[in-house]
Design a protein around this motif. Structure first.
Motif, PDB file in Angstrom:
ATOM      1  N   SER A 260       0.669  -1.340   0.284  1.00 44.14           N
ATOM      2  CA  SER A 260      -0.249   0.146   0.048  1.00 44.14           C
ATOM      3  C   SER A 260       0.470   1.078  -0.027  1.00 44.14           C
ATOM      4  O   SER A 260       2.051   1.175   0.047  1.00 44.14           O
ATOM      5  CB  SER A 260      -1.261  -0.197   1.605  1.00 44.14           C
ATOM      6  OG  SER A 260      -0.224   0.169   2.501  1.00 44.14           O
ATOM      7  N   HIS A 261       0.174   2.779  -0.546  1.00 41.39           N
ATOM      8  CA  HIS A 261       1.121   3.497  -0.239  1.00 41.39           C
ATOM      9  C   HIS A 261       1.317   3.784   1.590  1.00 41.39           C
ATOM     10  O   HIS A 261       2.753   4.227   1.503  1.00 41.39           O
ATOM     11  CB  HIS A 261      -0.030   5.142  -0.358  1.00 41.39           C
ATOM     12  CG  HIS A 261      -0.091   5.433  -2.015  1.00 41.39           C
ATOM     13  ND1 HIS A 261       0.069   5.482  -3.072  1.00 41.39           N
ATOM     14  CD2 HIS A 261      -1.730   4.843  -1.895  1.00 41.39           C
ATOM     15  CE1 HIS A 261       0.064   5.605  -3.758  1.00 41.39           C
ATOM     16  NE2 HIS A 261      -1.650   5.340  -3.714  1.00 41.39           N
ATOM     17  N   THR A 262       0.702   3.103   2.169  1.00 42.59           N
ATOM     18  CA  THR A 262       1.664   3.588   3.455  1.00 42.59           C
ATOM     19  C   THR A 262       2.388   2.207   3.951  1.00 42.59           C
ATOM     20  O   THR A 262       2.978   3.285   4.225  1.00 42.59           O
ATOM     21  CB  THR A 262       0.523   3.212   4.674  1.00 42.59           C
ATOM     22  OG1 THR A 262      -0.455   4.094   4.247  1.00 42.59           O
ATOM     23  CG2 THR A 262       0.287   3.003   6.097  1.00 42.59           C
TER      24      THR A 262
ATOM     25  N   GLY B 250      -2.319   5.965   8.113  1.00 41.32           N
ATOM     26  CA  GLY B 250      -2.508   4.923   7.858  1.00 41.32           C
ATOM     27  C   GLY B 250      -1.961   4.112   8.661  1.00 41.32           C
ATOM     28  O   GLY B 250      -1.143   4.612   9.622  1.00 41.32           O
TER      29      GLY B 250
ATOM     30  N   GLU C 238      -1.121  -4.039   7.235  1.00 42.64           N
ATOM     31  CA  GLU C 238      -1.500  -2.554   6.795  1.00 42.64           C
ATOM     32  C   GLU C 238      -2.846  -2.251   6.790  1.00 42.64           C
ATOM     33  O   GLU C 238      -3.984  -2.632   6.009  1.00 42.64           O
ATOM     34  CB  GLU C 238      -0.511  -2.624   5.216  1.00 42.64           C
ATOM     35  CG  GLU C 238       0.663  -3.259   5.293  1.00 42.64           C
ATOM     36  CD  GLU C 238       0.623  -3.263   4.023  1.00 42.64           C
ATOM     37  OE1 GLU C 238       0.847  -2.101   2.515  1.00 42.64           O
ATOM     38  OE2 GLU C 238       2.044  -3.804   3.235  1.00 42.64           O
TER      39      GLU C 238
ATOM     40  N   ASP D 151      -4.487   1.526   4.556  1.00 37.33           N
ATOM     41  CA  ASP D 151      -4.527   3.088   3.846  1.00 37.33           C
ATOM     42  C   ASP D 151      -5.584   3.330   3.420  1.00 37.33           C
ATOM     43  O   ASP D 151      -6.298   3.211   2.680  1.00 37.33           O
ATOM     44  CB  ASP D 151      -3.724   2.372   2.708  1.00 37.33           C
ATOM     45  CG  ASP D 151      -3.254   3.299   1.496  1.00 37.33           C
ATOM     46  OD1 ASP D 151      -2.191   4.109   2.388  1.00 37.33           O
ATOM     47  OD2 ASP D 151      -3.570   3.231   0.766  1.00 37.33           O
TER      48      ASP D 151
ATOM     49  N   ASN E 191      -6.665   7.055   1.645  1.00 39.60           N
ATOM     50  CA  ASN E 191      -5.964   7.543   0.827  1.00 39.60           C
ATOM     51  C   ASN E 191      -7.276   7.761  -0.203  1.00 39.60           C
ATOM     52  O   ASN E 191      -7.113   7.173  -1.056  1.00 39.60           O
ATOM     53  CB  ASN E 191      -4.418   7.322   0.378  1.00 39.60           C
ATOM     54  CG  ASN E 191      -3.780   8.056  -0.814  1.00 39.60           C
ATOM     55  OD1 ASN E 191      -4.703   9.592  -0.668  1.00 39.60           O
ATOM     56  ND2 ASN E 191      -2.952   7.757  -1.473  1.00 39.60           N
TER      57      ASN E 191
END
Length: 899
Positions: free
Chosen positions: A255-257, A598, A682, A684, A686
């Motif tokens: 993920s982005h996080t 996140g 995880e 996220d 966003n």
């Protein structure tokens, strides 16, 4: 965590060197020379089967031939021999060993590594091991140089703990040329046993050490390290340099996080949370060492600059601005005083430029004015060499003034080489902080500012904490368990948003539909404008493949958009299975900021919280901050403030500031989710949109371990929080003999005000008996120390009304225990509000804390009670405490109970 037998490391009565040698330049020979010349006044016993003497000292053929069991052994023999040597030492009763030998990662005869064989032999006898593969240990108070370092440091009060022997010797060489001494220097090597946590525990209470320097390559036991570092940093300055600032752990993130929460960011967050000051270069560590060696401390961030060269002063100001420092404003009264002692051509501002022909007397007078004015929190004195003034005499004048006001911080920068070096040496001898350039001096000042700011932030009082209902936690777990049982690694978007909603994070209602026609019908029910998103287990970032459509106004548009989306996604990802769509109302917030928030999991420190700029460019811009759970409102605000987008969140021009309370609360709630739902790998959000109306999660993704609920082995491998979270399981209701009900729970940081009010509501005599001295006030720093506790090493239970929330008073009584690093012995203290005395609340509190002590495996609990405190002595007796031996005429009774 343990400092057991550390006295054998740092204060042994005898030392054996196994592997001592007469062969020049061998490790055994260098260590032997260092040991014999270090100044140790106990017995040093070289062991070598082939030599009668080592460096003129009688040697012994084998361990069995030693005349006594050594407290400390130094092992410098080939790796295969080390486990057997440690086994023999342990049988003899040796309590500590420094294993310099390398290569113990190889397999031994048992199939285990040589390192593990060594530990297996040492553990039953509680023998402590430093190393292997290390430089050794140097301790100046005991005159020990059990190392192959080329230099023995001068005695000082700085301790250095390093994983790298090469870095340790470099620092020692640098420090020696500047007259900087050390209390202890420890090379940890492979950290098979003794590690940073153990060393910090020892050094935090070591009277010979006033400051601690760490060179860290990696932390092994995060919870242990954090607990020890937080305690040490509150007692004395702790500075760290961490090598390997890479984001290797982020490469496998989904993920982005996860991608943004790189490993070095996590280390940075951990150091900051512990109150440790991180520096980024060896040069900065050297400067910090020089500053700490003087004992200098500051109370603020205002710097005054006194110089005889305008250019050097301007350079110092430039560096101060670049490093985030603050130039002090010189007040009118101070300028008037300076006018009286300086020529008319002085700068009349800060920097205080007293002109190139400045004499020692002019320096003296100007420095006295600045130090007496209190316009600044420190003064940097710069001297540029000139032919009209003796810079040595100027230095002596500065020393005279600094000694006359020893509590006021003075830093010096004598520019130049040949003429400046003797002055810098004099400053070092007089414990005046001295630097070779304005940049170095200013950076050292900002280090002091940062350290003080870190400590102050750790003591800030947070707002009331959030409470997540147990039913909501259970419901969230059911959602995760259902997904795990399906073998899924991801929750569906609507499931992820439901989990967030259960934890109090505002989300957009999201509906799953299997077909374009169902999407159109759903739109008709919820109304427009609407948002359509593709649902595919193979697609992580929907917008990258045309899987997001915004601003849909009619059912017909929804149908068309869904059909077009199927075509676009199949063209971009023909291999992806399309399960359906989500339909949700479109949230439009004017002047809303797109943020990301996140949870990610670090291999060392466990769950971490991330916050920063969101949207499609989140990974490109990489404006983010990381924090370790559990978070409170203060820590969450600090995370937000650490980002660049924080400047925009405060408002600008006609854009109002965001609702910071709601944004802060969202991060705190995510922190609770990270702690209470360890199944989440995880998370996220966003974008998380924020404006003056609040926050709302527009998109959310949650990754889980499919085996989290079914595979106990996999679950046990998960790294938990590095900081023990609030132990909600200790909350319970109690009733006194008269039926009065109370809620007992662990104390929280937001209880600071209520605790202070309780203490001040007690009678002065009760406070004297509790604190063993008069107590006239309960200042913020004291109250913060008693409420911001490490639940791993310390526990405090308070009695409040059954309906009281977190941070709400009144508090009617408090009891606490503080355990030793061995988790065996703990000291107790208890205070009941004066108007509640005699009703049994003290007995209830003490019983509860003893139950907790038993549950965590403590062996003993003890305390000290003034002999005149008859009520407390009777309470201790009723609970089963017994008197301990004490001085015959002591006014303190010592009591203990074995659990």
């Amino acid at each position: 965590m343990s400092v057991r037998n550390f006295d054998a490391l740092f204060a042994p009565r005898s030392i054996a060197l196994i592997g001592a040698s007469n062969r020049p330049h061998s490790v055994g020979n260098v260590v032997a020379k260092n040991l014999l010349s270090g100044g140790f006044d106990g017995a040093i016993m070289p062991v070598n089967p082939h030599a009668a003497t080592i460096e003129g000292v009688a040697a012994f053929r084998a361990l069995e031939a030693l005349p006594q069991c050594p407290d400390l052994a130094v092992v410098a023999t080939p790796a295969p021999t080390v486990p057997g040597i440690v086994a023999d030492l342990a049988k003899m009763g040796c309590r500590a060993a420094i294993v310099i030998s390398a290569g113990l990662g190889a397999a031994g005869s048992s199939g285990r590594t040589l390192r593990q064989e060594m530990l297996d032999h040492a553990k039953p006898k509680l023998m402590r091991i430093v190393g292997p593969n290390c430089l050794g240990l140097l301790s100046t108070p005991a005159g020990i140089n059990a190392s192959f370092s080329p230099v023995m440091p001068a005695r000082g009060d700085i301790a250095l703990v390093s994983q790298s022997g090469a870095i340790a010797t470099a620092i020692l060489d640098w420090a020696g040329s500047r007259g900087i001494g050390f209390s202890h220097v420890v090379s940890l090597g492979d950290m098979s046993d003794a590690d940073f946590g153990d060393m910090l525990d020892f050094l935090s209470t070591d009277r010979a050490t006033r400051a601690i320097l760490l060179y860290v390559e990696n932390v092994t036991f995060a919870k242990k390290f954090m607990s020890a570092a937080r305690i040490a940093a509150r007692a004395k300055p702790v500075l760290v340099i961490k090598s390997g600032r890479s984001a290797e752990g982020a490469r496998a993130a989904q993920s982005h996080t996860g991608a943004l929460a790189g490993s070095d960011l996590v280390y940075d967050a951990a150091f900051r949370r512990a109150g440790v000051l991180r520096v980024l270069s060896l040069e900065s560590l050297f400067e910090a060492a020089a500053t700490l060696a003087t004992g200098i401390r500051i109370d603020g961030d205002r710097l005054a600059i006194l110089t005889n060269g305008g250019g050097a002063g301007v350079l110092a100001v430039d560096w101060l601005e670049d490093l985030g420092g603050r130039l002090a404003e010189i007040g009118a009264s101070t300028i008037e005083q300076l006018d009286a002692v300086l020529p008319p051509t002085w700068s009349h501002g800060n920097p205080v430029d007293i002109i190139g022909d400045a004499t020692p007397e002019r320096y003296r007078a100007a420095l006295e004015c600045l130090m007496q004015s209190r316009d600044a929190d420190a003064v940097l004195v710069i001297n540029c060499p000139t032919a009209v003034a003796d810079n040595m005499e100027v230095g002596k004048a500065v020393i005279d003034v600094a000694k006359a006001m020893p509590r006021f911080p003075v830093l010096t920068n004598w520019l130049g080489g040949t003429t400046a070096a003797p002055v810098r040496a004099l400053f070092a001898a007089e414990r005046i902080a001295s630097f070779e350039s304005p940049e170095d001096a200013v950076r050292a000042f900002t280090h002091l500012v940062d350290y003080r700011r870190n400590q102050a932030q750790l003591m800030e009082t947070p707002g009331a904490g959030v409470i997540i209902a147990e039913d909501d936690v259970a419901a969230a777990r059911q959602i995760i368990a259902a997904a795990a049982n399906d073998g899924r690694a991801w929750l569906h978007e609507w499931e992820a948003k439901e989990v967030l909603r259960l934890f109090g994070v505002p989300t957009v209602p999201t509906h799953f539909v299997p077909s374009p026609e169902a999407a159109a019908r759903c739109f008709a029910e919820i109304g427009g404008p609407g948002v359509l998103k593709i649902v595919s287990p193979a697609i992580t970032h929907k917008s990258d493949v045309g899987g997001v459509r915004l601003g849909i106004e009619t059912s017909g548009q929804m149908l068309d958009a869904a059909e077009a989306m199927i075509a676009a996604v199949r063209a971009a990802r023909p291999d992806a299975t399309i399960a359906g769509f989500t339909v949700q109302p479109m949230v439009t917030r004017g002047d809303g900021h797109e943020l990301i928030a996140g949870i990610a999991r670090d291999a060392t420190f466990g769950p971490v919280i991330l916050f920063g700029r969101g949207g499609k460019e989140a990974e490109v811009v990489a404006d983010r901050a990381v924090g370790l759970p559990p978070l409170n409102s203060v820590l969450a605000r600090q995370m937000i403030a650490a980002t660049e987008i924080a400047k925009l969140l405060r408002g600008f021009r006609n854009v109002p500031p965001v609702d910071m309370d709601r944004l802060t609360e969202t991060l705190v709630r995510l922190s609770e989710l990270a702690v209470l739902l360890p199944e989440v790998r995880e998370l996220d959000i966003n974008p998380l949109t924020a404006n003056d109306q609040g926050v709302i999660a527009l998109d959310a993704r949650i990754a889980i371990d499919p085996l989290a609920e079914r595979d106990a082995v996999a679950a046990s491998r998960a790294v938990g929080p590095a900081i023990r979270p609030y132990p909600r399981e200790l909350e319970h209701d109690v009733a006194l003999r008269d039926g009065t009900a109370f809620h007992l729970r662990p104390i929280r940081p937001e209880d600071e005000d209520a605790l202070a009010e309780m203490v001040m509501a007690c009678a002065p005599e009760d406070l004297r008996l509790r604190f063993m001295g008069p107590m006239k006030a309960f200042p913020h720093q004291t109250a913060a120390r008693f409420t911001q506790i490490d639940y791993d090493r310390e526990m405090a239970l308070i009695a409040v009304a059954p309906s009281a929330g977190y941070g709400e008073g009144p508090i009617f009584g408090v009891v606490r225990i503080v355990a030793d690093p061995e988790n065996e012995d703990a000291e107790f203290a208890v205070l009941v509000r004066s108007d509640m005395k005699g009703r049994g609340l003290g007995y209830v509190l003490m019983s509860a804390i003893l139950d907790h002590a038993r549950a965590r495996g403590l062996v003993r609990v003890h305390g000290e009670i003034l002999r005149e405190n008859i009520g407390m002595r009777n309470l201790a007796r009723d609970l089963g405490f017994h008197p301990r031996p004490s001085r015959e005429f002591s006014d303190v009774a010592h009591v203990s109970i074995t659990l």
